[in-house]
Design an enzyme around this catalytic site. Structure first.
Site, mmCIF file in Angstrom:
data_model
loop_
_atom_site.group_PDB
_atom_site.id
_atom_site.type_symbol
_atom_site.label_atom_id
_atom_site.label_comp_id
_atom_site.label_asym_id
_atom_site.label_seq_id
_atom_site.Cartn_x
_atom_site.Cartn_y
_atom_site.Cartn_z
ATOM 1 N N ILE A 138 0.824 -1.221 0.000
ATOM 2 C CA ILE A 138 0.000 0.000 0.000
ATOM 3 C C ILE A 138 0.849 1.258 0.000
ATOM 4 O O ILE A 138 0.328 2.369 -0.082
ATOM 5 C CB ILE A 138 -0.979 0.047 1.193
ATOM 6 C CG1 ILE A 138 -0.222 -0.248 2.497
ATOM 7 C CG2 ILE A 138 -2.136 -0.905 0.982
ATOM 8 C CD1 ILE A 138 -1.048 0.043 3.722
ATOM 9 N N GLY A 139 2.135 1.111 0.131
ATOM 10 C CA GLY A 139 2.998 2.298 0.118
ATOM 11 C C GLY A 139 4.447 1.909 -0.018
ATOM 12 O O GLY A 139 4.852 0.807 0.363
ATOM 13 N N ARG A 140 5.193 2.816 -0.589
ATOM 14 C CA ARG A 140 6.639 2.623 -0.695
ATOM 15 C C ARG A 140 7.295 3.925 -0.292
ATOM 16 O O ARG A 140 6.875 4.991 -0.732
ATOM 17 C CB ARG A 140 7.049 2.311 -2.136
ATOM 18 C CG ARG A 140 6.812 0.886 -2.536
ATOM 19 C CD ARG A 140 7.609 0.512 -3.784
ATOM 20 N NE ARG A 140 7.446 -0.887 -4.098
ATOM 21 C CZ ARG A 140 6.512 -1.360 -4.914
ATOM 22 N NH1 ARG A 140 5.691 -0.527 -5.491
ATOM 23 N NH2 ARG A 140 6.418 -2.652 -5.128
ATOM 24 N N GLY A 141 8.337 3.830 0.523
ATOM 25 C CA GLY A 141 9.055 5.038 0.898
ATOM 26 C C GLY A 141 10.518 4.864 0.568
ATOM 27 O O GLY A 141 10.905 3.929 -0.137
ATOM 28 N N TYR A 143 12.802 3.968 2.522
ATOM 29 C CA TYR A 143 13.447 2.880 3.265
ATOM 30 C C TYR A 143 12.638 1.598 3.266
ATOM 31 O O TYR A 143 13.155 0.554 3.649
ATOM 32 C CB TYR A 143 13.632 3.288 4.737
ATOM 33 C CG TYR A 143 14.535 4.471 4.910
ATOM 34 C CD1 TYR A 143 15.909 4.300 4.916
ATOM 35 C CD2 TYR A 143 14.015 5.756 5.035
ATOM 36 C CE1 TYR A 143 16.757 5.381 5.056
ATOM 37 C CE2 TYR A 143 14.856 6.841 5.178
ATOM 38 C CZ TYR A 143 16.221 6.656 5.186
ATOM 39 O OH TYR A 143 17.056 7.728 5.321
ATOM 40 N N ALA A 144 11.388 1.710 2.905
ATOM 41 C CA ALA A 144 10.524 0.578 3.216
ATOM 42 C C ALA A 144 9.431 0.343 2.192
ATOM 43 O O ALA A 144 9.096 1.216 1.395
ATOM 44 C CB ALA A 144 9.883 0.839 4.578
ATOM 45 N N VAL A 146 5.430 -0.940 2.429
ATOM 46 C CA VAL A 146 4.394 -1.090 3.449
ATOM 47 C C VAL A 146 3.274 -1.982 2.887
ATOM 48 O O VAL A 146 2.759 -1.731 1.795
ATOM 49 C CB VAL A 146 3.844 0.283 3.895
ATOM 50 C CG1 VAL A 146 2.785 0.124 4.969
ATOM 51 C CG2 VAL A 146 4.983 1.174 4.405
ATOM 52 N N ASP A 256 10.302 15.394 8.976
ATOM 53 C CA ASP A 256 9.854 15.023 7.633
ATOM 54 C C ASP A 256 8.337 15.162 7.514
ATOM 55 O O ASP A 256 7.651 14.271 7.029
ATOM 56 C CB ASP A 256 10.321 13.590 7.306
ATOM 57 C CG ASP A 256 10.391 13.327 5.801
ATOM 58 O OD1 ASP A 256 10.297 14.302 5.022
ATOM 59 O OD2 ASP A 256 10.527 12.158 5.399
#
Ligand SMILES: Nc1ncnc2c1ncn2[C@@H]1O[C@H](COP(=O)(O)OP(=O)(O)OP(=O)(O)O)[C@@H](O)[C@H]1O
Length: 449
Positions: A138-141, A143-144, A146, A256
């Site tokens: 459901i998400g990408r940042g 570092y990670a 999700v 952030d």
């Protein structure tokens, strides 16, 4: 070489009782103080014990290995969250009969604190996320990745799996975020449930069903963000940030704040997430200095960009950019790297509010609320941090309760305790030429990135 430097940084942070990692380390060390020491009974004794713990922190050996071992072993066992140092339970006695691997750790003593956390096994998370099925991302940042998931009892979760960087960088990121979120508890901060350190590093949160503000505001479902919801998001985020700055045992600077780091519950309650860069500022320090730029272009305060200064006012600036995003619907930096701040400032100065408002809202907004949001935004993005309000003033200003909307500069100067960035900017007479040069530099770096 890089690994060595990283190791040095990690060791340095572990020895710094004010860093998230240092606090966790101190917490663990506190439990390994020998049984011959009686638990201190009063505040002074507790502080002495803290000092003692800090000395012990200078030992080269770390308790982290033991901590992770224990965490992994006690899969799905309820643990209470990490206590803030100043109200941490006092020294525990060793349990001589306990597992030799963990004989100097008594988790019930360490984690005797209000909310509860879980230690998940990797199997728990695999089952919850359908074996980390890419469809559940459901998400990408930075570092990670999700994943959404569901626990056997039906609770919806978001599993943040650290994927990017070297193992050392992942450990650093994991410990930094864990060290802060385990201390944070507010309706407008992400709800941390627990973590897993088996086969990687995972942080588990309650799922925020609407995802991030960024994905809504700059995605196909923008129409869900009616004016009243935007106003609610602005107020709730301000409240959460005020809690971090002024309501926690230690001042927490998020570093952030941006639309992608504001999650939304089903009723559009905002929740600040991603504490990977967050820093604790001890009372006696006016600011923190960084040499490495981390964060997101478009949201950087000038003093952070120019001098690496981090304090509450750098978050206030980012919050101002977030307000502009809510008002205008524009991203902080668009595809052509145009800065929202540079675009909006002249309109704010001319009070040309109509041109600022997101055209997708039409006339569907409350004029008073809009005026409050725009005037607060212009204060938050003041070039000089001295002229920016504190978050408690921001909340009042958004609610239309405070005089800082009318006479910001004088009131602010009198009311605010001066931060380091304020002193600095005051002393160098921040004139408009310098201001423009700084903005150009910000633009150049943003374009180069
Ligand atoms: N609890 C949650 N519920 C729903 N979505 C979430 C949750 N946590 C994270 N996400 C989604 O995952 C994205 C990335 O999460 P997060 O910002 O924590 O990762 P990161 O790698 O630390 O990002 P960054 O690059 O900003 O440091 C968020 O923008 C959001 O869309």
């Amino acid at each position: 070489m890089l690994c060595f430097l990283l190791q040095l940084t990690v060791e340095k942070e572990k020895q710094d009782p004010e860093s998230p990692r240092g606090a966790l380390e101190a917490c663990l060390n506190r439990c390994s103080i020998s049984s011959s020491e009686d638990p201190p009974q009063n505040k002074e004794a507790i502080e002495n014990a803290d000092a003692d713990v800090r000395c012990k922190n200078l030992r080269a050996s770390s308790n982290w290995g033991k901590f992770f071992k224990l965490w992994k072993r006690r899969s799905m066992k309820r643990l209470s969250s990490f206590p803030p140092l100043s109200c941490a339970p006092v020294i525990s006695k060793r349990n001589k009969n306990a597992d030799p691997d963990v004989d100097d750790l008594n988790l019930h003593d360490i984690y005797d604190f209000q909310s509860s956390l879980h230690s998940f096994s990797i199997t728990d998370l695999e089952i919850a996320t359908d074996y980390f099925n890419p469809e559940n991302i459901i998400g990408r940042g930075g570092y990670a990745e999700v994943y959404q998931g569901i626990l056997p009892e039906g609770k919806l979760i978001a599993v943040k799996r650290l994927t990017k960087g070297t193992p050392d960088e992942q450990t650093a990121e994991f410990l930094s975020e864990l060290g802060i979120i385990a201390h944070v508890d507010h309706p407008n901060t992400a709800k941390f449930i627990g973590c897993c350190t088996e086969d990687g590093m995972y942080l588990v949160f309650r799922l925020s069903p609407l995802g991030s503000l960024g994905s809504l505001l700059h995605g196909p479902s923008k129409d869900k963000l009616t004016w009243s919801r935007r106003y609610k998001v602005a107020l709730g985020t301000a409240d959460g940030l005020m809690y971090l700055h002024e309501g926690c045992q230690r001042r927490i600077i998020h570093r952030d704040i941006k639309a992608d780091n504001i999650l939304l519950t089903e009723d559009f309650q905002p929740q600040i997430c991603d504490f990977g860069l967050a820093k604790w500022l001890p009372k006696q320090l006016t600011h923190h200095n960084v040499s490495k730029f981390e964060g997101t272009f478009g949201y950087f305060a000038p003093e952070y960009f120019m001098h690496g200064i981090v304090d509450e006012k750098t978050d206030v600036f980012s919050f101002g950019v977030l307000l502009l995003e809510l008002i205008t619907g524009h991203p902080a930096l668009d595809e052509s790297q145009q800065s929202l701040v540079l675009w909006a400032k002249p309109l704010l100065e001319k009070k040309d509010i109509k041109k600022l408002v997101d055209p997708s809202l039409g006339d569907e907004y409350d004029q008073d609320e809009l005026n409050r949001l725009t005037s607060t935004a212009s204060l938050c993005i003041e070039q000089s941090s001295l002229l920016r309000p504190r978050m408690s003033q921001v909340v009042e200003s958004l609610l239309g309760q405070e005089s800082c909307v009318v006479t910001p500069r004088e009131d602010n100067r009198k009311m605010m305790q001066r931060t380091y960035s304020e002193e600095l900017l005051d002393s160098i007479e921040y004139n408009s030429t310098r201001h423009l040069r700084d903005l150009d530099r910000i633009r150049e770096v943003a374009l180069a990135s």
